[in-house]
Design an enzyme around this catalytic site. Structure first.
Site: not given
Ligand code: DOR
Ligand code: ZN
Length: 422
Positions: A56-58, A88, A173, A272, A299, A303
């Protein structure tokens, strides 16, 4: 030319000569011409550059957590020469403009290759398929609604059939939201001990089973994201034995950690799917050993400190994983005696490249010069403050691992050199 001298490749000491983005020779040949860049590979091992097909590069939208520059910098620090980034974002990567934007930003950042994953459904809302053909033409490498499952089975069936006509992978997922039922950590004795609501393994396993059924009945491929359970791995093992076109990935945290990490209400270990129990961890390793698990992905879910400071209920899920992945996997699996270095290359490079349908580094004449140099004898302590990622959220902080990334070479250009950083 880029010259790497006295480096270990498959147990042998060799010199690697690189011209442009290609390996021109691997062996005894040496060269020292004016203008050559020379790396002393003594005590280092050369590996095909790692490919992380789930990060996830956000960007766009959550640049305070990570952006494409910081995320790809974290990638090369972790030895990755390519990453596939999940959709996402905000807005969701569900249209060609965002795919092109990500590719443009990745080019500007000039750290590693970036393969954008586009959404399966508009806004990841599960209601309407995206325009997959346009997304592919814009440069999308795969489809996923990662972060959330495609709960509606008919929608998922249509997505699989549609995507298969363009030969792009669908990454799912696996999470039955109704069975999550407010859970925040793995359902088990540690959840009970802390008085926290648990997430049943059934939530993951039921969706894995549903996806296997769709792939089997319709004869289409599916790739299952971040598998964490013993039951899930068994379902995938059996499906593969029947010839179902299912592939899957797991993460360093599922092979190295259990939900003991949450004791003390440690939100850094909230992810998750959740960290499970020892039996699951062993099953994840067994799946890696016997090839049930095709890939290791991080993954990578950065954050901010403020986000993660909200306790076990309200903190977001995720681990910032790019800069610890190789060390955790190498130490757990190779030093742990479960697999050899070659199999780790399959898990971290060859299989993800095959699933994404992209070229990967190969340390042989004519091969793509995406190469990572590691010092497998170096032991180091994880310190998130040193991360290039904006996300310092890791349950590995303070833990010691072998295997340190020294150089990351992308397309024949050194994009990371640890010595120059310090
Ligand atoms: O832990 C997780 N973080 N699982 C995910 O499926 C999404 C990801 C996130 O985008 O933070
Ligand atoms: Zn996921």
């Amino acid at each position: 030319m880029l010259v790497i001298n006295n480096v270990t490749v498959k147990g042998k000491q060799v010199n690697i000569l690189i011209e442009g983005d290609r390996v021109v020779s691997v062996g005894k040949r040496t060269r020292a011409a004016k203008g050559d860049v020379i790396i002393d590979g003594t005590s280092l091992t050369a590996l095909p550059g790692f490919i992380d097909m789930h990060v996830h590069l956000r960007e766009p939208g959550f640049e305070y957590k990570e952006d494409i520059t910081s995320g790809t910098r974290a990638a090369v620090r972790g030895g990755f020469t390519a990453v596939a980034c999940m959709p996402n974002t905000k807005p969701v990567t569900d249209n060609p403009y965002i795919v092109k934007y990500i590719l443009m930003r990745a080019k500007e950042a000039d750290n590693c290759r970036v393969y954008p994953v586009a959404a399966i459904t508009q806004g990841e809302k599960g209601q309407q398929l995206t325009e997959m053909k346009k997304l592919k033409d814009a440069g999308a490498a795969a489809f996923s609604d990662d972060g959330v499952p495609v709960s509606d089975s008919r929608m998922m069936r249509n997505a699989l059939l549609y995507a298969s006509t363009f030969n792009l992978p669908v990454i799912e997922h696996c999470e039955d939201k109704s069975l999550v039922d407010g859970g925040v950590v793995n359902e088990g004795k540690n959840a009970n001990l802390l008085g926290l609501p648990g997430i049943s393994r059934a939530s993951e396993d039921a969706e894995i089973a549903r996806n296997i059924v769709l792939a089997e009945v319709y004869g289409v491929p599916i790739h299952l994201a971040h598998v964490s359970t013993r039951g899930g791995m068994q379902l995938i093992r059996e499906a593969k034995a029947r010839g179902v076109k299912v592939t899957c990935e797991t993460c360093p945290h599922y092979m190295a950690l259990t939900d003991d990490e949450i004791l003390g209400f440690n939100a850094m270990a909230k992810v998750n799917p959740p960290l499970r129990e020892e039996e699951d961890r062993q099953a994840v390793i067994a799946a890696i050993v016997d090839g049930t698990a095709d890939c290791i992905v991080t993954d990578h879910a950065p954050h901010s400190k403020e986000d993660k400071d909200n306790g076990m209920y309200d903190s977001p899920n995720g681990i910032s994983g790019l800069e610890t992945s190789y060390a955790v996997a190498y130490t757990t699996l190779v030093r742990g005696g479960y697999i050899g270095q070659e199999q780790l290359c399959r898990l971290m490079t060859y299989n993800p490249a095959k699933i994404l349908g992209v070229e990967c580094g190969r340390i042989e004449k004519g091969g793509l010069a995406d190469i990572t140099l590691v010092d497998n004898s170096a032991e180091w302590t994880v310190d998130p403050e040193q991360f290039a990622s904006k996300g310092k959220n890791t349950p590995f902080a303070g833990k010691k691992y072998f295997g340190r990334v020294e150089y990351t070479i992308v397309g024949g250009r050194v994009r990371y050199a640890r010595k120059e950083e310090i």
